[in-house]
Design a protein around this motif. Structure first.
Motif, PDB file in Angstrom:
ATOM      1  N   ARG A 118       0.602  -1.257  -0.370  1.00 48.50           N
ATOM      2  CA  ARG A 118       0.002  -0.241  -0.129  1.00 48.50           C
ATOM      3  C   ARG A 118       1.143   1.603   0.207  1.00 48.50           C
ATOM      4  O   ARG A 118       1.758   1.274   0.016  1.00 48.50           O
ATOM      5  CB  ARG A 118      -0.746  -0.289   1.030  1.00 48.50           C
ATOM      6  N   VAL A 140      -3.142  -4.535  -3.681  1.00 42.99           N
ATOM      7  CA  VAL A 140      -2.102  -3.711  -3.451  1.00 42.99           C
ATOM      8  C   VAL A 140      -3.851  -2.453  -3.679  1.00 42.99           C
ATOM      9  O   VAL A 140      -3.957  -2.462  -4.828  1.00 42.99           O
ATOM     10  CB  VAL A 140      -1.788  -4.049  -4.887  1.00 42.99           C
ATOM     11  N   GLU A 141      -2.911  -1.686  -2.936  1.00 41.42           N
ATOM     12  CA  GLU A 141      -3.661  -0.416  -2.862  1.00 41.42           C
ATOM     13  C   GLU A 141      -3.519   0.782  -3.086  1.00 41.42           C
ATOM     14  O   GLU A 141      -1.846   0.781  -2.174  1.00 41.42           O
ATOM     15  CB  GLU A 141      -4.712  -0.421  -1.322  1.00 41.42           C
ATOM     16  N   LYS A 142      -3.686   1.626  -3.081  1.00 37.51           N
ATOM     17  CA  LYS A 142      -3.535   3.247  -3.096  1.00 37.51           C
ATOM     18  C   LYS A 142      -1.221   3.236  -4.009  1.00 37.51           C
ATOM     19  O   LYS A 142      -0.787   3.521  -3.525  1.00 37.51           O
ATOM     20  CB  LYS A 142      -3.294   3.638  -2.528  1.00 37.51           C
ATOM     21  N   VAL A 143      -0.718   1.836  -4.692  1.00 34.16           N
ATOM     22  CA  VAL A 143       0.097   2.248  -5.117  1.00 34.16           C
ATOM     23  C   VAL A 143       0.514   3.174  -6.655  1.00 34.16           C
ATOM     24  O   VAL A 143      -0.390   2.401  -7.415  1.00 34.16           O
ATOM     25  CB  VAL A 143       0.739   0.656  -5.906  1.00 34.16           C
ATOM     26  N   THR A 144       1.172   3.514  -7.070  1.00 34.60           N
ATOM     27  CA  THR A 144       1.907   3.718  -8.378  1.00 34.60           C
ATOM     28  C   THR A 144       2.448   2.791  -9.088  1.00 34.60           C
ATOM     29  O   THR A 144       3.505   2.673  -8.491  1.00 34.60           O
ATOM     30  CB  THR A 144       1.844   5.336  -8.469  1.00 34.60           C
ATOM     31  N   SER A 145       2.798   2.484 -10.341  1.00 34.41           N
ATOM     32  CA  SER A 145       4.063   1.895 -10.570  1.00 34.41           C
ATOM     33  C   SER A 145       3.929   2.106 -12.201  1.00 34.41           C
ATOM     34  O   SER A 145       3.152   1.862 -12.795  1.00 34.41           O
ATOM     35  CB  SER A 145       3.187   0.311 -11.121  1.00 34.41           C
ATOM     36  N   PHE A 163      -7.245  -5.411  -6.764  1.00 38.47           N
ATOM     37  CA  PHE A 163      -5.865  -4.101  -6.478  1.00 38.47           C
ATOM     38  C   PHE A 163      -7.145  -2.672  -6.858  1.00 38.47           C
ATOM     39  O   PHE A 163      -8.355  -2.524  -7.350  1.00 38.47           O
ATOM     40  CB  PHE A 163      -5.975  -4.647  -8.419  1.00 38.47           C
ATOM     41  N   ASP A 166      -5.317   2.283  -7.450  1.00 34.92           N
ATOM     42  CA  ASP A 166      -3.622   1.808  -7.826  1.00 34.92           C
ATOM     43  C   ASP A 166      -3.530   2.823  -9.356  1.00 34.92           C
ATOM     44  O   ASP A 166      -4.867   3.070 -10.122  1.00 34.92           O
ATOM     45  CB  ASP A 166      -3.194   1.001  -8.301  1.00 34.92           C
ATOM     46  N   ASN A 198      -9.141   2.436 -10.511  1.00 29.52           N
ATOM     47  CA  ASN A 198      -7.829   2.742 -10.752  1.00 29.52           C
ATOM     48  C   ASN A 198      -7.832   3.320 -11.963  1.00 29.52           C
ATOM     49  O   ASN A 198      -8.957   3.554 -12.592  1.00 29.52           O
ATOM     50  CB  ASN A 198      -6.819   1.254 -10.798  1.00 29.52           C
TER      51      ASN A 198
END
Length: 353
Positions: A118, A140-145, A163, A166, A198
């Motif tokens: 996160r 998978v939360e509040k993730v920038t990829s 997910f 994100d 997302n």
């Protein structure tokens, strides 16, 4: 007060006290491992036990991180402030050698369960920002990829992943990629995954769902990709399907991507189904996706390169406007697909609007 009442109250007090002690003891089992700028995230993960939290302070961390223990949470201070990038001087782990940022790894016989990642950014990895295999209930939360060579966030051989919230941006292939397996031809997995809320921006494909059943894709925004959403099946059994694609905003996915060994060139595609059955695509807004690729259009039931047909899919109550070559397109001869209640202007074949 009678003796019986006094005894009852004393017993109740003892039970309540015992419960409080148990709760306190349970809380004591959870350890927060704090990682400060310049320290190793992996070292904290290695020390973590089920239920523990790895809390990563603001900063840029040059490493890859491998998680193989169930029940841990890896939590940054926010995607804007906690950033993980490759360590170009070191490939001393399997995850780093594979070119990934975070690896969550279990097996089918012993999955890694209830891991949460996160509030951080994964950027610039040669292969994937986050890759998971053999997991159950990964969140998978509040993730920038972003700006990773292959997938922003990828998962295989896993179930019940979530997910949410994100941002996957400018990745070489899919921003979000969920599959039964990435290295073999097998029947669909009953995934029960959720892809919700997302932002899918400027990838080759915003989200790919490949050879899975029972996946929910809802309330996402996809723009600037070559293709926004690609739902892929084949002739293997169980057949992929039972997907729910609802309430998404899919607009202006007009980036050009050259053909590959598996696919023709991509441009201007909103939602593509190929070889999928028994799925619902409803209440989406799909507009301004324009191109001249074989699968260009708003919502497209495309020909599968292995001949698997789209069957018994329900395409309804979508707003599908200003897409080219058509708002709605049905390219194969699968049976039982229905188009109803959609607001659109042009379809191939004609008459579906």
């Amino acid at each position: 007060m009678t003796k019986r009442q006094i005894a009852y109250l004393a017993c109740t007090a003892a039970v309540v006290a015992s419960g409080v002690a148990a709760a306190a003891s349970s809380a004591d089992w959870q350890t927060v491992h704090r990682v400060n700028r310049g320290e190793s995230i992996q070292k904290a993960v290695n020390a973590a036990k089920p239920g523990d939290i790895i809390s990563v302070s603001p900063g840029t961390y040059h490493e890859s991180v491998s998680i193989t223990v169930s029940g841990v949470t890896l939590r940054g201070a926010g995607a804007e402030s906690t950033v993980i990038v490759p360590d170009k001087a070191s490939t001393d782990s399997t995850c780093a050698k594979a070119g990934n940022g975070i690896c969550v790894t279990g097996t089918q016989s012993k999955p890694v369960e209830d891991v949460t990642v996160r509030s951080l950014t994964l950027r610039g990895f040669k292969k994937n920002g986050l890759f998971a295999t053999g997991t159950d209930r990964l969140r998978v939360e509040k993730v920038t990829s972003e700006k990773n060579g292959q997938w922003g966030i990828g998962q295989e051989r896993s179930v019940r992943g979530e997910f949410r919230h994100d941002t996957v941006q400018a990745n070489g292939d899919a921003g979000l990629f969920l599959a039964n397996t990435v290295d073999a031809e097998e029947g669909a997995v009953d995934s029960k995954a959720v892809i919700s809320d997302n932002r899918l921006l400027g990838n080759r494909i915003g989200v790919t769902v490949r050879r899975l059943r029972n996946v929910r894709v809802d309330s996402n925004e996809a723009t600037g990709n070559c293709t926004a959403m690609f739902l892929v099946g084949d002739e293997n059994k169980p057949r992929p399907g039972a997907l729910r694609v609802t309430d998404n905003y899919v607009h202006a996915n007009n980036k050009f991507c050259a053909k590959t060994a598996r696919l023709p060139f991509l441009q201007g595609s909103g939602i593509i189904l190929t070889g999928i059955e028994d799925s619902l695509v409803a209440d989406n807004r799909v507009q301004d996706n324009v191109g001249k690729a074989p699968m260009s259009g708003g919502i497209v039931l495309a020909k599968n390169f292995k001949g698997a047909l789209n069957q018994r899919n329900d395409i309804r109550d979508n707003v599908v406007l200003r897409n080219g070559t058509a708002d709605l397109a049905s390219q194969d001869k699968g049976k039982g697909n229905t188009f109803r209640g959609n607001r659109c202007a042009a379809s191939v074949p004609a008459g579906m609007c």
